[in-house]
Design a protein around this motif. Structure first.
Motif, short mmCIF file in Angstrom:
data_model
loop_
_atom_site.label_atom_id
_atom_site.label_comp_id
_atom_site.label_asym_id
_atom_site.label_seq_id
_atom_site.Cartn_x
_atom_site.Cartn_y
_atom_site.Cartn_z
N LEU A 1 0.82 -1.23 0.00
CA LEU A 1 0.00 0.00 0.00
C LEU A 1 0.85 1.28 0.00
O LEU A 1 0.33 2.37 0.21
CB LEU A 1 -0.91 0.02 1.23
N VAL A 2 2.14 1.11 -0.23
CA VAL A 2 3.04 2.27 -0.15
C VAL A 2 2.59 3.41 -1.07
O VAL A 2 2.44 4.56 -0.64
CB VAL A 2 4.49 1.86 -0.48
N ASP A 3 2.39 3.10 -2.35
CA ASP A 3 2.02 4.15 -3.31
C ASP A 3 0.67 4.78 -2.95
O ASP A 3 0.50 6.00 -3.06
CB ASP A 3 1.97 3.57 -4.72
N THR A 4 -0.29 3.94 -2.55
CA THR A 4 -1.61 4.47 -2.21
C THR A 4 -1.55 5.37 -0.99
O THR A 4 -2.10 6.49 -0.99
CB THR A 4 -2.58 3.31 -1.94
N LEU A 5 -0.90 4.92 0.07
CA LEU A 5 -0.83 5.70 1.31
C LEU A 5 -0.03 7.00 1.11
O LEU A 5 -0.42 8.05 1.62
CB LEU A 5 -0.21 4.86 2.42
N LYS A 6 1.06 6.91 0.37
CA LYS A 6 1.82 8.13 0.11
C LYS A 6 1.04 9.09 -0.78
O LYS A 6 1.14 10.32 -0.63
CB LYS A 6 3.15 7.78 -0.54
N GLY A 7 0.24 8.55 -1.69
CA GLY A 7 -0.60 9.40 -2.53
C GLY A 7 -1.65 10.14 -1.72
O GLY A 7 -1.90 11.34 -1.92
N ILE A 8 -2.26 9.43 -0.77
CA ILE A 8 -3.25 10.07 0.11
C ILE A 8 -2.59 11.15 0.95
O ILE A 8 -3.13 12.25 1.13
CB ILE A 8 -3.94 9.01 1.00
N ALA A 9 -1.43 10.83 1.50
CA ALA A 9 -0.71 11.80 2.32
C ALA A 9 -0.40 13.07 1.51
O ALA A 9 -0.52 14.19 2.02
CB ALA A 9 0.58 11.19 2.85
N SER A 10 -0.02 12.90 0.25
CA SER A 10 0.27 14.05 -0.61
C SER A 10 -0.98 14.87 -0.87
O SER A 10 -0.94 16.12 -0.83
CB SER A 10 0.86 13.55 -1.94
N CYS A 11 -2.10 14.20 -1.11
CA CYS A 11 -3.37 14.91 -1.33
C CYS A 11 -3.77 15.71 -0.09
O CYS A 11 -4.21 16.86 -0.19
CB CYS A 11 -4.47 13.91 -1.69
#
Length: 452
Positions: free
Chosen positions: A302-312
């Protein structure tokens, strides 16, 4: 300035300088008396259509002769008053520019206080120089406001910010509080400068130009303490007595003020609450994003998903901060200024009623022959002129104030709408970009899982 400058003013420690420009005078709107019933007025209320010396000043001496004052001591011919107060829709050539900046804290053995630098630039012939620089403290602004009300009892004097913070936990000399007050004082002086009558008041000129000892000396002039107490007692007695028959147009004006005061106070209260809640939401957002980054360290898939959410969340948090800044600078000060204006308007109506009540009492005394009839007849004639002057001044200034109020409110809410659109569009684009990246990632994973 070379000839007048005596020293360089001390700089403030880390506080911002400058401020928004002054407001332009408004254009007259139709008279209130011709606008119909008080019911219609209610529907239109929010239609969007202490004498210590100062530290440093720079100036020459100023004349103390006031040629534009309206006070009980001057002749009150209606014609002369109408000629003094001109509100025609004429091209405005601004010739007085005022800036309030560089707040500075001062600590003495008795008190701690803030002074503000006031720079005045003008091309008016009645000023001895084209530029003046003085420092004033809050009580000096209070003195000016009082003198304007005394000289022009039925003109709408711009409001000052409150002396103390009543709600919240803001420390008196907190940087945010000082900057908010500086902006309000800047607006106060520029509204006076843009007023067609107040701008020529002699006390206003002295406030902008006088050296410390001159201002202190000027403050001590005028009626003594006993005389002022006598005037206060008489004003209280007249206000208790009330007026027998207020003219219909002023009844409508009073009804408007009551409804306006109620609505603008409610909007101010709700706006402040929304701002507080949005501030709390923004603080939560700042903590919310990093949690997803920490989580991604233990979730390899889930690294890409979680980092994407954090960026948003981080981008939306920054957008929220920008929106909060716009709210605090564009909407809240305007709404709160008109809360203070509503209080000023009530004071103006009260002073108008006191002038009329004084006339009514003399007419009543003449009716019952309670005093020398010849003397009373002469006093009644003078008071009738005074009442007419007061009424004409208020009616003219009222229409100017309403025009400015409608423009200010409309502009504030329009700016808020534009800020909201930009905020939500930015947040929407951020999350849409995240969803598109997740869709592309899903397609790549599906393609990799297919057997060759």
């Amino acid at each position: 300035m070379e000839g007048e400058r005596l020293a360089s003013p001390a700089r403030s420690s880390g506080l911002p300088a400058g401020g928004a420009g002054g407001e332009s005078p408004g254009v007259d709107a139709p008279l209130l008396g011709s606008s119909g019933s008080s019911t219609l007025l209610q529907a239109e209320v929010l239609d969007l259509d202490e004498d210590e010396d100062d530290l440093e000043v720079f100036s020459k001496d100023a004349s103390l002769m006031d040629m534009n004052s309206f006070s009980p001591m001057m002749p009150t011919s209606p014609l002369s008053m109408i000629n003094q107060i001109k509100f025609e829709d004429e091209p405005d050539l601004k010739d007085l520019f005022i800036t309030v900046d560089e707040p500075e804290s001062h600590v003495t053995t008795i008190e701690t206080f803030i002074t503000y630098r006031i720079i005045t630039k003008t091309s008016r012939g009645e000023f001895d120089s084209s530029e003046f620089e003085v420092r004033r403290r809050y009580q000096d602004f209070l003195w000016l406001k009082g003198k304007l009300e005394e000289a022009h009892p039925t003109l709408i004097i711009p409001p000052l910010p409150e002396k103390f913070i009543v709600k919240g936990m803001v420390e008196r000399f907190n940087d945010d509080f000082i900057e908010t007050r500086r902006k309000a004082l800047h607006k106060f002086l520029n509204r006076i400068a843009d007023h067609p009558t107040l701008t020529f008041n002699e006390d206003f000129k002295v406030f902008l130009t006088a050296q410390a000892w001159e201002l202190s000396s000027h403050k001590k002039q005028g009626p003594g303490l006993l005389s002022r107490m006598g005037q206060t007692v008489r004003a209280v007695a007249l206000s208790m007595r009330g007026v027998k028959s207020r003219p219909e147009e002023f009844m409508e004006m009073n009804n408007f003020i009551e409804v306006f005061s109620q609505k603008i106070n409610l909007i101010d209260k709700i706006s402040q609450r929304i701002y507080k809640e949005e501030r709390e939401y923004s603080d939560e957002m700042k903590e919310y994003g990093p949690i997803h980054i920490l989580w991604s360290a233990s979730e390899e898939d889930l690294v890409d998903t979680l980092k994407g959410i954090a960026s948003c969340i981080d981008k939306c948090s920054k957008a929220t901060e920008k929106r909060m800044c716009g709210l605090s600078e564009a909407l809240l000060p305007v709404v709160h200024e008109y809360v203070l204006y509503s209080e000023m308007l009530m004071g103006v109506m009260k002073r108008r009623d006191q002038i009329q009540a004084e006339l009514d009492s003399k007419v009543e005394a003449l009716t019952y022959k309670k005093a020398d009839t010849d003397l009373l007849t002469e006093e009644i004639g003078k008071l009738e002129d005074k009442v007419e002057c007061a009424n004409n001044a208020l009616k003219a200034d009222w229409e100017r104030w309403r025009h400015n109020m409608q423009n200010d409110i409309k502009s504030a809410f329009t700016d808020m709408a534009e800020e909201n659109i930009q905020y939500y569009e930015q947040c929407l684009a951020t999350w849409e970009s995240f969803l598109a990246s997740q869709t592309d990632l899903h397609l790549e994973e599906t393609s990799e899982d297919k057997p060759e």
